[in-house]
Each structure stands twice: as structure tokens, then as C-alpha cells.
Design an enzyme around this catalytic site. Structure first.
Site, PDB file in Angstrom:
ATOM      1  N   HIS A 187     -18.249  -3.718  -3.304  1.00 42.58           N
ATOM      2  CA  HIS A 187     -17.781  -2.178  -2.646  1.00 42.58           C
ATOM      3  C   HIS A 187     -17.533  -1.037  -2.958  1.00 42.58           C
ATOM      4  CE1 HIS A 187     -16.560  -0.229   1.484  1.00 42.58           C
ATOM      5  NE2 HIS A 187     -15.919   0.490   0.977  1.00 42.58           N
ATOM      6  N   GLU A 188     -15.977  -1.795  -3.694  1.00 43.64           N
ATOM      7  CA  GLU A 188     -15.302  -1.106  -4.506  1.00 43.64           C
ATOM      8  C   GLU A 188     -15.625  -0.530  -6.039  1.00 43.64           C
ATOM      9  OE1 GLU A 188     -12.709   0.196  -3.242  1.00 43.64           O
ATOM     10  OE2 GLU A 188     -12.528  -0.330  -1.592  1.00 43.64           O
ATOM     11  N   HIS A 212     -17.755   2.455  -5.501  1.00 45.80           N
ATOM     12  CA  HIS A 212     -17.431   4.020  -5.382  1.00 45.80           C
ATOM     13  C   HIS A 212     -17.603   4.384  -6.687  1.00 45.80           C
ATOM     14  CE1 HIS A 212     -16.274   3.880  -0.913  1.00 45.80           C
ATOM     15  NE2 HIS A 212     -15.588   3.015  -1.255  1.00 45.80           N
ATOM     16  N   ASP A 236     -12.744   5.440   4.149  1.00 44.88           N
ATOM     17  CA  ASP A 236     -13.518   5.883   3.725  1.00 44.88           C
ATOM     18  C   ASP A 236     -14.808   6.907   4.867  1.00 44.88           C
ATOM     19  OD1 ASP A 236     -14.597   4.410   1.273  1.00 44.88           O
ATOM     20  OD2 ASP A 236     -15.571   2.832   1.936  1.00 44.88           O
TER      21      ASP A 236
END
Length: 385
Positions: free
Chosen positions: A67-68, A71, A166
Site C-alpha cells: 500500500h505504502e 504511494h 488517504d
């Protein structure tokens, strides 16, 4: 959030883990191995439950890391630097340096993380469905079903329209697009985060007092974190707005007093500390910065050792210095300045020291509402650093 230890690099971005991850890792593994899996799949051995719980927790954090990382990758493609990724108690954070250039970039950077979590949830959901169709109803099905549900839940929670989630970034992108005002958009998202945090605290306390269990306290803790983070984001947004367009050279203290690295701490205290009223002094060699000594560092030297201890032994080393150019945007310097334990930046031109920026210099710039122009202003008078 600082990393307690580093795992390495992914896509060129340093990845670290804060010690607080151990807390949530242990809670997840223990909750699955001691409660959920035994209730759903009885008559297995304790070892099987423990291995299943540990496996689920590990894969969950791998998904959180994905997930990170998403980003970070999208941020880099949109022109932002990424200082690192840190996993900690409340999940993970990608340390972005700077701001997206437009609402579209904000949308892409913020939206990709929940999308990755949703895709992971769907992936594990498909595996769980195939296992069920094949008649495999054991712990493997339990692990994959749990991973499917937790990733979908993570995606849903992250798109709630409240900073610092987010969804708060997505809200900011929408308000920014509608109004053209990035600061106003940031304030709206931050205040939405404050509201969500207050609701979570209220709900968590109600659950705890109603006897639901300690899960309510965890919910309240998340709400408390959201309120603190949202307040910080609003302050940062207002500070960034006040300093937008300001150059480092406009706020720095020019030509600061310097000292030699070979000077003893005793000489520094006797001849420099009180004479110049500064709490920080750059160390230079032929005009080039080699270190930075601060009052806090000097205080750590026992009085009986000051005469035999040089400034080089206690100063911030050259490779730890935060260096800036006079023409650099002050807003671009602030994230790097906050990472420096000494809280100061040395300003250089062609490698030679020309100034220093301290928290007091920035505070004066914010308080005065320094001229928002790229034209150089009169040098800021030297004051306490």
C-alpha cells in the site's frame, strides 16, 4: 514517525520499521491464534493455530507495505521526492517531500494506496472462494478469508474523507480543484479529520463503557491519533501558505559566527557562548561547513572533560548537516529541517557557508508575513539562533 531499524530499499525508497509495529503484530497474531481460528476451526493443534496467526500477520504487513510503496512510486512519477517508508503502530507512512503540483497529482498519489489494498482483498477473496469450492475448509481458508476481509476493510477505512487518511487527501484534491485554493482545501480536510477522530473517540468510549471490550479503547486511541495528526496538518498548511514564495536567503541569518573544530568545549563556553548569544555555531574549514555545535550538545559534556574535548567530538558531523541554497524555496527546506535533530540548516553557495536558518528565523518570517515574492529582501537581522 522514525524507523527503529531499516529493512532495505524498495523501488529506491528506504523502508523501515518502528518498534511499535511489534505491538500490533503481536495483537493480530495472538487474536487470530487464540480466539478467531480456534472458534472457527476447532480441534487443530496449538502449533497450527500459532503458525496460521503468524502467517496471517506477516502477509497483512506485506500488504500494508505494498500500500505504502504504491504511494511512493506514484509520488516519484509525479515529481516528488520520497524520504522513506515507515511501518508503525497505526499502519504505515510514506514520507513525501514537497507538495503535489496540482489536484490531479494529489488524486493519483492518494488514490493508488486504497486501490492496491482493494485489489489485494479481491485477490485473497478469490483464493478463499476457490478453496471453499474445492472443499478445503481448514486454516488455509481461514487465513485467506481473513486477509481478504482485512484488506477490503483497510481500503474502506482509508478512503474516509478525513486527513490524514488517504480519503482526506482525496477530499483535499476535490476541494482544491473546485476552489483553486490549496490551503483552504488542506484546512477542510484537516477539520474533517478532527470530526472523524472525535466520532471514533466517542464511539470507542461508548463501546468500552457498554462492556463490549477493550476494542473500544483501541478505537478511541485511533480517534485520538487522527485528531492530533489533523491538527498538525492544519498548522502545516497555514505555515506553508504564509511562507509560500519565500526563499531561504530572505530569512537566513547571513554570515554567521563560526568556530574551528579543534577548539575545546571549554574555550567555546568561555569565549563564544556568552559573547555571541547564539545557541548554535557552525564549524568551518576554509569557509566550508564541517559540522554544527549546539548548546544542547555542549551541555552533555561533563565540566571536568570540557578542557580536553574538542567541538569536533560533540558536533553534528558534516554528513548529518542539512544544507540549503539561498534561492531554495523555504517550504522545500522545512521537511528536511524537521528531520534534523539540531533543527537548523546551513546555507551554502559553491560549498561555502553564507548563512544559517534556525527555527527562530522561520518563526519571525511567519509572524511578520514576510514578503511573498521571489525578489531578495533585506537580510534578516542576526538574532538568537
Amino acid at each position: 514517525m522514525r524507523a527503529s531499524f531499516r529493512l532495505g530499499r524498495i523501488a529506491g525508497v528506504p523502508v523501515g520499521v518502528n518498534w511499535s509495529v511489534l505491538v500490533i503484530f503481536a495483537l493480530i497474531a495472538w487474536g487470530l491464534a487464540a480466539n478467531q481460528f480456534p472458534r472457527s476451526y476447532p480441534d487443530r493443534s496449538p502449533v497450527a493455530y500459532t503458525l496460521a496467526g503468524l502467517a496471517a500477520a506477516v502477509v497483512f504487513f506485506v500488504g500494508l507495505l505494498a500500500h505504502e510503496v504504491s504511494h511512493a512510486i506514484v509520488a516519484k512519477r509525479n515529481g516528488l521526492e520520497v524520504g522513506g517508508i515507515t511501518l508503525w503502530l497505526f499502519g504505515g507512512v510514506a514520507e513525501l517531500r514537497g507538495e503535489p503540483r496540482d489536484p490531479g497529482a494529489e488524486l493519483r498519489i492518494s488514490g493508488v494506496g486504497p486501490l492496491v489494498s482493494l485489489v489485494l482483498g479481491a485477490f485473497f477473496g478469490v483464493i478463499a472462494a476457490l478453496l471453499a469450492l474445492a472443499g478445503q475448509g481448514g486454516l488455509l481458508l481461514g487465513v485467506t478469508a481473513w486477509l481478504a476481509g482485512i484488506n477490503v476493510l483497510l481500503a474502506i477505512f482509508n478512503v474516509l474523507p478525513a486527513a490524514p487518511l488517504d480519503g482526506g487527501r482525496l477530499l483535499r484534491a476535490a476541494v482544491w480543484k473546485a476552489t483553486g485554493d490549496r490551503t483552504r482545501a488542506s484546512v477542510v480536510a484537516a477539520r474533517a479529520g478532527w470530526v472523524l477522530g472525535a466520532l471514533l473517540i466517542g464511539l470507542g468510549l461508548w463501546q468500552f463503557l457498554s462492556g463490549v471490550g477493550f476494542g473500544g479503547l483501541w478505537l478511541a486511541l485511533i480517534g485520538w491519533f487522527l485528531i492530533g495528526a489533523a491538527g498538525m496538518e492544519e498548522r502545516q498548511a497555514r505555515t506553508g501558505s504564509a511562507l509560500r514564495g519565500i526563499r531561504v536567503g530572505e530569512v537566513m541569518t547571513p554570515q554567521p559566527q563560526t568556530a574551528s573544530a579543534e577548539m575545546t568545549v571549554a574555550d567555546f563556553v568561555d569565549n563564544y557562548l556568552f559573547a555571541y548569544r547564539h545557541s548554535a555555531l557552525p564549524l568551518t574549514e576554509e569557509g566550508r561547513p564541517t559540522g554544527l555545535v549546539t548548546l544542547d550538545r555542549v551541555r552533555g559534556v561533563p565540566a571536568d572533560r570540557r578542557a580536553s574535548t574538542t567541538l569536533a567530538e560533540v558536533a553534528c558531523r558534516a554528513d548529518e548537516l542539512v544544507l540549503a541554497q539561498p534561492g531554495e524555496e523555504l517550504n522545500d527546506l522545512l521537511p528536511r529541517l524537521s528531520e534534523c535533530a539540531d533543527g537548523r540548516a546551513l546555507v551554502v553557495t559553491d560549498g561555502r557557508l553564507v548563512g544559517i536558518v534556525s527555527p527562530s528565523d522561520i518563526s519571525r518570517a511567519v509572524q511578520r508575513g514576510t514578503l511573498r515574492t521571489n525578489q531578495p529582501s533585506e537580510p534578516t537581522p542576526a538574532g538568537p539562533r
